[in-house]
Design a protein around this motif. Sequence first.
Motif, PDB file in Angstrom:
ATOM      1  N   VAL A 595      72.660 -12.184 -30.165  1.00 50.92           N
ATOM      2  CA  VAL A 595      72.283 -12.788 -31.444  1.00 50.92           C
ATOM      3  C   VAL A 595      73.539 -13.140 -32.244  1.00 50.92           C
ATOM      4  CG1 VAL A 595      71.127 -12.403 -33.648  1.00 50.92           C
ATOM      5  CG2 VAL A 595      70.042 -11.647 -31.533  1.00 50.92           C
ATOM      6  N   ALA A 596      74.490 -12.221 -32.298  1.00 48.69           N
ATOM      7  CA  ALA A 596      75.706 -12.478 -33.069  1.00 48.69           C
ATOM      8  C   ALA A 596      76.566 -13.561 -32.426  1.00 48.69           C
ATOM      9  CB  ALA A 596      76.513 -11.190 -33.221  1.00 48.69           C
ATOM     10  N   MET A 597      76.475 -13.736 -31.113  1.00 53.06           N
ATOM     11  CA  MET A 597      77.283 -14.744 -30.411  1.00 53.06           C
ATOM     12  C   MET A 597      76.794 -16.160 -30.656  1.00 53.06           C
ATOM     13  SD  MET A 597      77.794 -12.557 -26.913  1.00 53.06           S
ATOM     14  CE  MET A 597      78.380 -13.891 -25.879  1.00 53.06           C
ATOM     15  N   ALA A 598      75.655 -16.317 -31.335  1.00 56.03           N
ATOM     16  CA  ALA A 598      75.168 -17.644 -31.706  1.00 56.03           C
ATOM     17  C   ALA A 598      75.780 -18.111 -33.018  1.00 56.03           C
ATOM     18  CB  ALA A 598      73.651 -17.642 -31.808  1.00 56.03           C
ATOM     19  N   ALA A 599      76.827 -17.443 -33.482  1.00 59.44           N
ATOM     20  CA  ALA A 599      77.518 -17.808 -34.724  1.00 59.44           C
ATOM     21  C   ALA A 599      78.969 -17.327 -34.585  1.00 59.44           C
ATOM     22  CB  ALA A 599      76.818 -17.173 -35.926  1.00 59.44           C
ATOM     23  N   ASN A 600      79.630 -17.003 -35.716  1.00 63.28           N
ATOM     24  CA  ASN A 600      80.966 -16.420 -35.675  1.00 63.28           C
ATOM     25  C   ASN A 600      80.831 -14.927 -35.393  1.00 63.28           C
ATOM     26  OD1 ASN A 600      82.812 -18.662 -36.433  1.00 63.28           O
ATOM     27  ND2 ASN A 600      81.555 -18.690 -38.286  1.00 63.28           N
ATOM     28  N   LEU A 601      81.272 -14.513 -34.213  1.00 63.89           N
ATOM     29  CA  LEU A 601      81.028 -13.163 -33.720  1.00 63.89           C
ATOM     30  C   LEU A 601      81.906 -12.135 -34.418  1.00 63.89           C
ATOM     31  CD1 LEU A 601      79.784 -11.169 -31.660  1.00 63.89           C
ATOM     32  CD2 LEU A 601      81.587 -11.882 -30.052  1.00 63.89           C
ATOM     33  N   GLY A 602      81.267 -11.022 -34.807  1.00 67.44           N
ATOM     34  CA  GLY A 602      81.985  -9.886 -35.351  1.00 67.44           C
ATOM     35  C   GLY A 602      81.276  -8.593 -34.995  1.00 67.44           C
ATOM     36  N   PHE A 603      81.934  -7.476 -35.278  1.00 65.40           N
ATOM     37  CA  PHE A 603      81.373  -6.153 -35.010  1.00 65.40           C
ATOM     38  C   PHE A 603      81.476  -5.312 -36.272  1.00 65.40           C
ATOM     39  CE2 PHE A 603      82.386  -7.904 -30.952  1.00 65.40           C
ATOM     40  CZ  PHE A 603      81.424  -7.415 -30.085  1.00 65.40           C
ATOM     41  N   GLU A 604      80.478  -4.455 -36.484  1.00 61.61           N
ATOM     42  CA  GLU A 604      80.449  -3.603 -37.677  1.00 61.61           C
ATOM     43  C   GLU A 604      79.819  -2.267 -37.289  1.00 61.61           C
ATOM     44  OE1 GLU A 604      79.016  -4.028 -42.334  1.00 61.61           O
ATOM     45  OE2 GLU A 604      79.453  -5.810 -41.133  1.00 61.61           O
ATOM     46  N   LEU A 605      80.537  -1.528 -36.470  1.00 58.36           N
ATOM     47  CA  LEU A 605      80.077  -0.237 -36.003  1.00 58.36           C
ATOM     48  C   LEU A 605      81.292   0.551 -35.518  1.00 58.36           C
ATOM     49  CD1 LEU A 605      78.387  -0.639 -32.494  1.00 58.36           C
ATOM     50  CD2 LEU A 605      79.991  -2.258 -33.468  1.00 58.36           C
ATOM     51  N   ASN A 606      81.108   1.842 -35.277  1.00 62.34           N
ATOM     52  CA  ASN A 606      82.203   2.679 -34.803  1.00 62.34           C
ATOM     53  C   ASN A 606      82.336   2.496 -33.298  1.00 62.34           C
ATOM     54  OD1 ASN A 606      84.127   4.597 -34.233  1.00 62.34           O
ATOM     55  ND2 ASN A 606      83.280   6.107 -35.664  1.00 62.34           N
ATOM     56  N   ILE A 607      83.183   1.572 -32.918  1.00 61.58           N
ATOM     57  CA  ILE A 607      83.352   1.243 -31.503  1.00 61.58           C
ATOM     58  C   ILE A 607      83.849   2.444 -30.715  1.00 61.58           C
ATOM     59  CG2 ILE A 607      84.836  -0.098 -29.960  1.00 61.58           C
ATOM     60  CD1 ILE A 607      84.393  -2.478 -31.625  1.00 61.58           C
ATOM     61  N   ASP A 608      84.613   3.302 -31.366  1.00 63.01           N
ATOM     62  CA  ASP A 608      85.194   4.452 -30.678  1.00 63.01           C
ATOM     63  C   ASP A 608      84.120   5.406 -30.157  1.00 63.01           C
ATOM     64  OD1 ASP A 608      87.539   5.615 -29.756  1.00 63.01           O
ATOM     65  OD2 ASP A 608      87.585   7.069 -31.390  1.00 63.01           O
ATOM     66  N   LYS A 609      82.923   5.346 -30.741  1.00 67.85           N
ATOM     67  CA  LYS A 609      81.835   6.232 -30.322  1.00 67.85           C
ATOM     68  C   LYS A 609      80.948   5.620 -29.239  1.00 67.85           C
ATOM     69  CE  LYS A 609      81.478   8.927 -34.592  1.00 67.85           C
ATOM     70  NZ  LYS A 609      80.574   9.386 -35.691  1.00 67.85           N
ATOM     71  N   LEU A 610      81.220   4.400 -28.835  1.00 71.70           N
ATOM     72  CA  LEU A 610      80.429   3.784 -27.777  1.00 71.70           C
ATOM     73  C   LEU A 610      80.702   4.472 -26.446  1.00 71.70           C
ATOM     74  CD1 LEU A 610      80.836  -0.043 -28.522  1.00 71.70           C
ATOM     75  CD2 LEU A 610      78.872   1.409 -29.044  1.00 71.70           C
ATOM     76  N   SER A 611      79.689   4.493 -25.597  1.00 71.27           N
ATOM     77  CA  SER A 611      79.867   5.028 -24.252  1.00 71.27           C
ATOM     78  C   SER A 611      80.776   4.106 -23.438  1.00 71.27           C
ATOM     79  CB  SER A 611      78.518   5.158 -23.558  1.00 71.27           C
ATOM     80  OG  SER A 611      77.970   3.867 -23.316  1.00 71.27           O
ATOM     81  N   LYS A 612      81.247   4.616 -22.328  1.00 71.68           N
ATOM     82  CA  LYS A 612      82.091   3.804 -21.447  1.00 71.68           C
ATOM     83  C   LYS A 612      81.345   2.553 -20.997  1.00 71.68           C
ATOM     84  CE  LYS A 612      84.499   3.882 -17.005  1.00 71.68           C
ATOM     85  NZ  LYS A 612      84.805   4.698 -15.779  1.00 71.68           N
ATOM     86  N   GLU A 613      80.062   2.726 -20.660  1.00 67.80           N
ATOM     87  CA  GLU A 613      79.260   1.585 -20.199  1.00 67.80           C
ATOM     88  C   GLU A 613      79.096   0.549 -21.302  1.00 67.80           C
ATOM     89  OE1 GLU A 613      78.752   5.026 -17.732  1.00 67.80           O
ATOM     90  OE2 GLU A 613      78.415   4.777 -19.903  1.00 67.80           O
ATOM     91  N   ASP A 614      78.861   1.003 -22.528  1.00 71.60           N
ATOM     92  CA  ASP A 614      78.701   0.072 -23.640  1.00 71.60           C
ATOM     93  C   ASP A 614      80.009  -0.644 -23.954  1.00 71.60           C
ATOM     94  OD1 ASP A 614      76.022   0.479 -23.940  1.00 71.60           O
ATOM     95  OD2 ASP A 614      76.175   1.856 -25.639  1.00 71.60           O
ATOM     96  N   LYS A 615      81.117   0.063 -23.851  1.00 71.45           N
ATOM     97  CA  LYS A 615      82.405  -0.599 -24.077  1.00 71.45           C
ATOM     98  C   LYS A 615      82.652  -1.681 -23.029  1.00 71.45           C
ATOM     99  CE  LYS A 615      84.863   3.140 -26.464  1.00 71.45           C
ATOM    100  NZ  LYS A 615      85.997   4.087 -26.407  1.00 71.45           N
TER     101      LYS A 615
END
Length: 737
Positions: A595-615
Amino acid sequence: MPIEWNEEQKLFHLYNGRISYMMQLVHGKYLAHLYWGSRVQLLQPLAILPFKVRTFSPMNEPADPRFSLDTLPQEYPAFGNGDFRTPAYQLQSSDGSTVTEFVYDSYAIFKGKPRLNGLPMVYVEDDDEADTLVITLVDSILGVGLNLHYTIYRDFDVITRSVSFENLGSREVKIEKSMSMSVDFHNSKWDWLHLQGTWARERQIERRPLIHGVQSISSARGASSHQHNPFLALLSKDATEEYGDVYGISLVYSGNFKATIEVDPFEITRINMGINPFNFSWLLKPGEIFQTPEALMVYSSEGLGGMSRIFHKIIRSRVCRGVYRDRTRPILINNWEATYFHFTEKKLRDLADAAKELGIELFVLDDGWFGRRDNAKSSLGDWVVNRKKLPNGLNGLASYINGKEMQFGLWVEPEMVSPDSDLYRRHPDWCLHVPGRNRTLSRNQLVLDLSRDDVCDWLIETFTNLFQSAPIRYVKWDMNRNMTEVGSALLPSEGQKETAHRYMLGLYRVLEVLTERFPEILFESCSGGGGRFDLGMLYYMPQTWTSDDTDAVERLKIQYGTSIVYPAITMGAHVSDIPNHQTGRMTPLEMRCHVAMAANLGFELNIDKLSKEDKELVGREIQLYHQIKEIVLFGDLYRLWSPFEGMDTAWMYVGRGQRQAVVFYYKTLATPNPPFLRMKLRGLNPQLRYKINDDGQVFYGDELMKMGLNLPLIKTDFFSEIYHLKAVDFKEISENF
């Protein structure tokens, strides 16, 4: 792209290769609207304006009892001298009367398009791009000139309109209403469409039939607002996404506005749009000129989709400005939902480290970095770094970020002040207020009075110093409340109703100076999300935070509705955490990315807490975004399936030359034992062969558009897929088989 004046027929004709706009002088002084639509030639203009005596319609010309302003389709109508319908303007003379009679005086035609003093506008880069017509009407008794400004472009199917009033006399005149445009259509068989909503539900599409009488949208909040976007469209009854006549009008303005549609008993439909006349007046002194904001008017014979693509092209290239206008934007990480106010420099560095590993290019520090800002109760106006949180200052953090080969960005809210701030204690009169009245708080803050030159000068100096204090390459300019107690300590009593518009003029001055001084900063506007998503702000800041609602499912509607007028490159869209902070919904990370890639992409979450698979997933999606972002941000949009009509949503972007396209498909809720779905694409070259997702099958463009693309059977909620289409030649196809 000429503008012609036919002296014999008293006819003005604005046209390019695709559209025409026609007006005619009746009885040598009344300006009547003839036509706006597809390009036509005209031999018998008088046949378009039949006249008839209508009971209770006053006769404005005694020698012609059939003629009445009450039934004449007009270009810029008044009230009080025979026309009982919604007027485009109203003036009050020094004796208190509001009757006017502006009659034709002269015209001028010239190449190019002049700037509007102090206001944003649709511009030209070369005088050969457009022609401009100015028609001057005069009320000799009032001593006021009325200039109607029209511009037609060579390469865009648009007309821009605005109006200026000039006091030519020796007495003051009060402007009580001044619309930017007015058009009388010769029938009423239309639907109308507008974009309504509220915070976190912006720009929801609403379409309904016209009815006799008045229907309108407006804002009196001091901003264009979450509730109603300053846009509306008329659609033929049979109009769809790709078929039918559509007229769209968008106001290049960020403050109070009103758009009114009136259908009279004789099936004439009148539309006008401009500054909201509620709580507005303007004292026009001798020798002074008042300029209205500009209206951008689009006609399409190819449905809503055709209208949107016209809006998108001209907004991208002749509303947005600056070095970022033609650039793709960096992928960003914003710390807000990861930390809110509770961060340390180490937390921010750790977040930046994790973001860099995934290929994110810009780190944005949001609210809480200044004054004593540990919550939303203090410090707006005290734009000094909080050294307890950032012991090395902004420059220290920015240097660390730059050392990671990432850019640094900053959140600010310059138009606001906290009562608990040093600025407010020094200057309690600098906010909008009315003496003796309560100062209503919203989000524990007040609105600075930008109708005052001293406040605007302070903002320019303060933020010039701030933006020079560190290598800042992105600024999120927020505005988190609407106006109450709209009054100014410096304006006289008779000028208090000018405050809201003077505020906008002051804001535009501040933005003009700062964006010129800092051309390498990418400015993103924000107002509690999308509460000021309008062409006025895009003139200074080429993208807007689309909504504070980052839930992927809700964003489908928000981004779909926003796309009715605004191109993808103007929309900020972030991947956030789950449960979503606005809705509590749990959606897969892949769908949130898509959904976010259909515009100017950004992230707003604690990326450091993502699992290895999610990263790993985020890394893959970022790589894909780099492959498709040129197509998304600069391509032609085709909306395929609407989220307002079912569980399936789809849209696609077609790149320049039709050699590449990107299709986004989303399913919100699965259904048991579902049917097979075939999605018909649009905008492709029917003769080209397209390979899907590199390792996929090859189809002709006409196959995909007429027969469609088979979709997989989905047995899960919140599914999404991106299809990247690339044109291939016969040799390449042969080598693959």
